[in-house]
Each structure stands twice: as C-alpha cells, then as structure tokens.
Design an enzyme around this catalytic site. Structure first.
Site, PDB file in Angstrom:
ATOM      1  N   ASP A   1       7.999  -2.686 -11.798  1.00 43.43           N
ATOM      2  CA  ASP A   1       7.569  -1.341 -11.453  1.00 43.43           C
ATOM      3  C   ASP A   1       8.711  -0.535 -10.854  1.00 43.43           C
ATOM      4  O   ASP A   1       9.656  -1.093 -10.310  1.00 43.43           O
ATOM      5  CB  ASP A   1       6.450  -1.475 -10.408  1.00 43.43           C
TER       6      ASP A   1
ATOM      7  N   ARG B   1      -5.768  -7.316 -10.507  1.00 46.01           N
ATOM      8  CA  ARG B   1      -6.780  -6.404 -11.019  1.00 46.01           C
ATOM      9  C   ARG B   1      -7.954  -7.209 -11.521  1.00 46.01           C
ATOM     10  O   ARG B   1      -7.777  -8.231 -12.172  1.00 46.01           O
ATOM     11  CB  ARG B   1      -6.207  -5.548 -12.168  1.00 46.01           C
TER      12      ARG B   1
ATOM     13  N   LYS C   1       0.820   9.700 -19.616  1.00 49.80           N
ATOM     14  CA  LYS C   1       1.865   8.688 -19.711  1.00 49.80           C
ATOM     15  C   LYS C   1       2.331   8.465 -21.143  1.00 49.80           C
ATOM     16  O   LYS C   1       1.644   8.826 -22.099  1.00 49.80           O
ATOM     17  CB  LYS C   1       1.371   7.367 -19.113  1.00 49.80           C
TER      18      LYS C   1
ATOM     19  N   HIS D   1       9.263   3.674  -9.003  1.00 50.74           N
ATOM     20  CA  HIS D   1       8.780   5.037  -8.800  1.00 50.74           C
ATOM     21  C   HIS D   1       9.969   5.932  -8.553  1.00 50.74           C
ATOM     22  O   HIS D   1      10.840   5.596  -7.754  1.00 50.74           O
ATOM     23  CB  HIS D   1       7.783   5.080  -7.647  1.00 50.74           C
TER      24      HIS D   1
ATOM     25  N   HIS E   1       6.036   7.197 -12.429  1.00 49.74           N
ATOM     26  CA  HIS E   1       5.770   5.760 -12.316  1.00 49.74           C
ATOM     27  C   HIS E   1       6.260   5.159 -13.625  1.00 49.74           C
ATOM     28  O   HIS E   1       5.993   5.733 -14.685  1.00 49.74           O
ATOM     29  CB  HIS E   1       4.276   5.435 -12.234  1.00 49.74           C
TER      30      HIS E   1
ATOM     31  N   GLN F   1       4.425  -6.597 -12.071  1.00 51.36           N
ATOM     32  CA  GLN F   1       4.946  -5.462 -12.841  1.00 51.36           C
ATOM     33  C   GLN F   1       6.419  -5.265 -12.524  1.00 51.36           C
ATOM     34  O   GLN F   1       6.836  -5.429 -11.376  1.00 51.36           O
ATOM     35  CB  GLN F   1       4.207  -4.185 -12.444  1.00 51.36           C
TER      36      GLN F   1
ATOM     37  N   CYS G   1       2.239   1.730  -6.201  1.00 52.22           N
ATOM     38  CA  CYS G   1       2.698   3.076  -5.875  1.00 52.22           C
ATOM     39  C   CYS G   1       2.452   3.525  -4.436  1.00 52.22           C
ATOM     40  O   CYS G   1       3.360   4.100  -3.830  1.00 52.22           O
ATOM     41  CB  CYS G   1       2.192   4.111  -6.876  1.00 52.22           C
TER      42      CYS G   1
END
Length: 645
Positions: free
Chosen positions: A383, A363, A465, A385, A511, A381, A334
């Site tokens: 991902d 991570r 979320k 945004h 997100h 991911q 992000c």
RNA sequence: GCCGAUGUAGCUCAACCGGUAGAGCAACUGAUUUGUAAUCAGUCGGUUGGAGGUUCGAGUCCUCUCAUCGGCUCCA
C-alpha cells in the site's frame, strides 16, 4: 434493396450481381464450414437475403465471431435437449462464453451431475436430426403470447422489457423455440461435438435477491478430437493451479485449524515473498517513497471518521472491546497514514508526500468467495498513500501508473487488463467532484496511451480508481494493482496544508497498491510461472547432487561456497541413485541441479543441469557462480546459463 | 451468503446391497554406492472433517456443522 431483377454485392473483394432475394449462403456459395455471414460488418444468418451494395463475408469457426455463433447455437441445442428430457424446465438465458457456453434453467427437481450425460446424448440426437434453425420476427405482443403459452416466464419478462415498436426475433428448431437476437448456424447438424462440463447456481439476472437458477456449462467444437484436446488442456491448466503447486513445492498452506482464508507462508514461500518485498522496498526508495509502519487495529472512532463504518462495514470483522473502548481490526491502512500526516503542520513545499507500507489488513469475505491465495481474509497490501496539492494529482497518478507497469514487467507480467472504476451507489462526496476525479484518472490513462475498460460503479467509497487485472492460469482475471483518487478522506479527517498564499487548503490523496496484495500477487505469480520461478525469485536456486556418498563432503563444500555467495542452495545427500535425485530436483522445479561425482570432485567442477532437462556439462564452480550471478542480476525470466558457463 | 458437489493415512485413491478400513507414493529403519526423471526390503501411519441420530452393526443411511471444489453475488 434489390431493384426488381438483381442486386450487386461485393464478395471477397469482387463485385457480383445476383437476383434479388438471394441469400447470404447462396452469394457465398457456402460450404459446411460457413456458419453465418457478415453483411456490411453485421453478423446475420446465412438464410438472410443480401441487400443492394452489401459487402458479404463468410463467418467460420476460425473467427471469434464464428465461434460465438457456433457456441451460442450449441447452447440452444442444450436448452432444447433439457426441455425434451425435463418438459417442466423453464429456460432463461444461454450465451456463448470464452471456450464454450452456458444456459440457465429453472428446474425442479434440480439437475444432478448424472443428468449431464443424458442431456449430452439427447444433444447428439438433435444434431443427428439436423433440424433447420429458422429465424422468425414477431411483434412484442406476439412474442409475449408465444412464451406465455409455454409458461416460459423468464422469456416473457425479457420480452416485456424490450421496446414496444421493435420487431423481436425468435429462433425455431424443431419443436423448440427461443427468444434470440441471433444469428445461428443454419441447422442443428452443423454442430460437431458437444461436451457438458459442470453445473452451477446462478442468480436470475445476476442479482442475489432473485431466484437462483441452475446453470449448465458446456463447450463445443467441430470435432470430437478438438473437444478432447480442450479437455486435455483443462487438465494441463490444473497442474498450474497455485493451490496444487503451493503444496507440492511447499510454499504455503491454509489449514482449516488456522481458519479459512488465513495463510501460512512456509519457508520456501516466505523466501519468494521476501525477495519480492526487498525488490519492492528498493524501488520505492528510488521512487521517492518513505516506508511507514502502522498497527493492525485502531479505535472504532477512527473508522467512524473515515466512513468505513458507514460504507465498508460488511467487509469488516466485528469490533472488540478493550477497557470499555471499542477497537476494530483494520481492513485498510489509509486512516493510519492520514494520522501520520496530521501529526504536524504541512506546507505546500512538503508535497507530494509518498508513504508506503506493506500493511496487513483483515477483511470479512463471505465463505463462498474464498479461493486459495487469490481471495483470503488476511492479506498484506503493498500500500501507499500520496498526499499532494490539487495541481500535482494528475502527474502523481501518471507516475504511479508507470511505476505499476514497470513493477509488473519485472515479474514477467506484460499482459493485463485495465479498468476505470466509477462511483458506486454507496459513496461519500458529491457526484460533480466524482466526475472531475474520474476525468483526472481518464486523462492519466489517455496520456499513457493505455487501453482500458470502464467498470461502472466499481469505485471505492471514497473515490474512483484505476484497476489493473492480471489473468490466472484458468483465464480468470484478478485485480492486483489499483490506483485510487480520493478527495474525501482528507476532508473527513480535516487534513490541510498551508499553501503559498498562507491559506489552509485540503490536500488530495492517491491510494495505490502496485501488486495489490502479496498473497494474491504471489498466487498469480506461481501460476504465471507454473511454479518454475526464474532464478532470481526461486526459493531454491541450486541443489547439489553427489553421485555417491563419497562425494558428500565435496557437495557440502560446493553448497558452502554457493551459500557464501548468497545463493539459495541445498544438497541432496541421500544414498539414492543419481537418477532419483535428478528426478526429485526436477519435480521441485529447481533452476539448476549440480551433479558432482568423482570427476567433478577431482577438479573443482560441477556438472550443470538446467531446468527443463538441459545438460550443460561440467564447468568450474566459479564459472557457474558468475554465470548464475549474472542471471540473477538481470532478473532473467529463463534459465540462461549455457555450456561452459 | 446462495446453488451444486466433495471430505477415508502427509499426498493420490480403493473399500459390493450397511458387516467392523486397504494400495501406491511420502516418512522412518536397514541394505545398496549408484553418472542425469523413481534401487530393494522392512516398519510406522486412520475416532473415515466434526457433532448428533437411525441400526444388532455406519466410511456407507439421516440431521446439523466446519472446510474445500465449481459457479453466482461481492472484492486486493
């Protein structure tokens, strides 16, 4: 309550009058298969007297509630057995779970695997004793005394936390007494067959600051045959395990030398991933997203600004120093997308902005939680945004929600669990705003008519979320898709857009990841299909098997033709018997095996064997190719070619 | 990270009370030329996860460590 002489109750739809004090068992005329009763919708013991006007139903092993009562009683049986064999063991809790039960003990020295058969044998003995299981109600003080006398400190702790006025129920079977809400089966002889499955550690009350107890998992069924069938099912399930299939089908590996939780995608796994990614990119293009790329690390300061250093530190690897400046490998994408947003002025007319990235993050996961592809330390991911105006956020969330479900459906997932995750204890932002944001997510779920559970405190540090979980072959649910509402990061990074009145205003962020991570999604996908990918996803769609070496050139020409039509194809040119080639192809779960012998080579045909051993007979190569093309185009979940193409 | 278990050939597994590592499959070589789930023969393959220790001697016993498995806690 009954008025002196009798009470009227409704049993299986018809009303009857019985003497006051008649038990549920008597009213139901309960046979051996009846375990408990449901009186006015509430589960009670068979020994409970039925009140006036009650609707009474029998509860058997056939219902989920019946199984729960049964397994819960089996867990008491196990606790009794453990107490007999290990009198100094302290019991804590022992509920029924899906397909079985467990019980947590505090026991020194700890149990070993070898103890399980002994405990099982004692359980069988207690079943044979057919001890009546009796409910008693005590005051809180009486209950505390009862368990304190037995040095059952965990029970004392639980009792002491119950409200003072409330009667507390205990269940007694022979010498064993346990604090329990019930209900239970009327006697220990009602339990048919038991099996203890495994030992594990578990923190008292699920809190890692507490003592670790020993958990014994077991299951029970009315008959031995059912237990055996259950064990056989567990064996079957193991064959679908993505870790086994990953090796057998040569999809991926996680060598110790590389590092725990770091995945190597082998060519065949990579092919499937690439197909997933291609599909993903195409759908995102259609869905109004732009793709971006960002680096794997960034200056530590960026993570200070984002709040990761304050709220996500325990999941991040240690920073590294580069020419006197600290850098950090990214746990999330992000901040990078935010920096792209900040690179120029944004107008309200530009919004919503949707930026997607297959972003690889790292991570730190504690060693004990790593699990195949499902839980790793480096993952990509899918991902994105979305930066939008406050008035757009709810619509964007709904849009993402349906996008997610559509995407999952393409991969054959139609069953999932949805959770709304609310503010965690460590979070940025005001509770009032969190509440509003949670309301927006809730509204989107309600508008979509989707049932969901609530995961209190499960949100990200920057916002609540919606999580979408998919189940693996062992019934474990894995979070894949996630949609997160964020009003905090735009503020922390001082993002703004110019609104229609010419003022600066903070955008909202969403997100989201549809598949979650490609690693986990692929793992779930492998298990979902048991390695037998549908043709559109299969790493090898077709294998050509010449019957003898004489057909090798023809096989190669077939392979070439298929290759030119962009099918994923290979040939098996070994001088093996056709049976062996078929077997090997079948074990690799290849959708179509093409047997080519003298006959096929003569007339440009192929003999098609579909996965599952279905012989479709010979057909012209062209017919096969158009059939397969159609199957791939439709993204069909099953092999669908039929005889004659 | 915590509790428990397990690490022997690429895979699946043997190896008694501590006595000097073996099988099947795979791979390779050769023979075989096969019609829908395993053709035959031979060959190669191991610092027994790693490091220490005990012992005349360790795959086996002890300590530490790494990894994996089942859970717990935590998460995409």
């Amino acid at each position: 309550m009954g008025r002196g002489s009798g009470v009227t109750v409704i049993v299986e739809g018809s009303s009857r009058t019985v003497p006051a004090g008649t038990t549920a068992a008597e009213v139901l005329n309960a046979g051996k298969d009846v375990l408990a009763a449901r009186v006015d919708g509430r589960l009670v013991d068979l020994s409970a007297p039925v009140p006036e006007g009650a609707v009474v139903e029998a509860v058997t092993f056939l219902s989920p509630e019946g199984r729960e009562v049964y397994r819960h009683s089996a867990s008491h049986l196990m606790a009794q057995s453990v107490k007999r064999l290990f009198p100094r063991a302290k019991v804590s809790i022992g509920p029924a779970i899906e397909d079985g039960y467990y019980y947590d003990f505090d026991i020194e020295p700890p149990l070993t695997e070898e103890d399980l058969p002994r405990i099982e044998a004692e359980m069988a003995r207690i079943i044979g004793e057919d001890l009546p299981v009796r409910r008693e109600e005590l005051s809180r003080d009486e209950a505390v005394r009862l368990f304190a006398d037995q040095s059952e400190t965990y029970k004392v702790e639980i009792v002491q936390e119950l409200p003072a006025g409330q009667a507390i129920s205990v269940y007694r079977q022979g010498e064993f007494v346990d604090l329990c809400r019930g209900p239970h089966v009327p006697s220990t002889g009602r339990i048919g067959a038991v099996k203890l499955l495994s030992l594990a550690g578990a923190y008292w009350r699920g809190d890692e600051r507490n003592k670790m107890l020993q958990r014994v998992y077991g299951t029970s069924f009315p008959t031995r045959e059912e237990v055996d069938a259950y064990l056989a099912r567990l064996e079957e399930i193991k064959k679908r395990d993505h870790r086994r299939l990953g090796r057998d089908l040569d999809l991926f590996s996680i060598p110790e030398e590389t590092g725990a939780g770091l995945v190597l995608w082998h060519p065949k796994g990579a092919r499937v991933r690439q197909i997933i990614e291609d599909h993903w990119r195409e759908e995102h293009r259609k869905g109004g997203y732009e793709v971006v790329y960002t680096p794997h690390m960034a200056r530590l300061d960026l993570w200070k600004t984002s709040g990761h250093l304050d709220f996500y530190k325990e999941n991040m690897f240690s920073p590294m120093e580069v020419e006197g400046t600290a850098y950090e490998i990214k746990p999330m994408n992000c901040p990078f997308h935010i920096m792209i947003y900040k690179s120029r002025m944004r107008s309200y007319r530009d919004l919503p902005i949707r930026w997607a990235e297959l972003g690889t993050v790292y991570r730190y996961e504690r060693s004990g939680v790593l699990h195949g592809l499902m839980r790793v330390r480096g993952f990509t991911q899918d991902d994105a945004h979305i930066f939008c105006r406050p008035d757009q956020v709810e619509g964007e969330i709904r849009r993402v929600l349906s996008f997610t479900l559509d995407m999952l459906a393409v991969f054959g997932f139609r069953e999932y669990e949805i959770f709304l995750s609310t503010r965690p204890s460590e979070a940025v932002g005001e509770p009032g705003e969190w509440h509003k944001a949670e309301g927006a997510l809730r509204a989107a779920l309600d508008a979509a008519g989707l049932p969901y559970g609530v995961d209190e405190g499960g949100g990200a540090f920057y916002g609540p979320k919606i999580d979408i979980k998919i189940k693996d072959s062992l019934g474990r649910a894995w979070q894949c898709g996630t949609i997160q509402f964020d009003f905090n990061l735009p503020r922390r990074f001082d993002l703004f857009f110019t609104n229609d009145r010419g003022e600066r205003e903070h955008p909202y962020m969403v997100h989201r990841a549809l598949l979650g991570s490609l690693e986990r999604f692929f793992g779930v996908l492998v298990e979902h299909y048991g390695g037998a990918f549908p043709a559109w996803l299969a790493p090898v769609q077709v294998r050509v098997l010449p019957v003898t070496d004489a057909q090798a050139p023809y096989a190669e020409s077939v392979e070439k033709a298929l290759n030119e039509r962009e099918f994923r194809v290979e040939s098996d040119l070994r001088s093996e018997k056709i049976g062996a080639k078929v077997r090997d192809g079948a074990m690799q779960k290849i959708p179509y095996l093409l047997v080519v012998g003298k006959r096929e080579a003569g007339d440009g045909a192929v003999s098609v064997r579909a996965r599952g051993g279905v012989d479709l007979g010979a057909m012209p190569l062209d017919a096969f190719m158009s059939g397969l093309e159609e199957e791939v185009r439709l993204r069909a979940n099953e092999t669908r070619l039929t005889a004659r193409g």
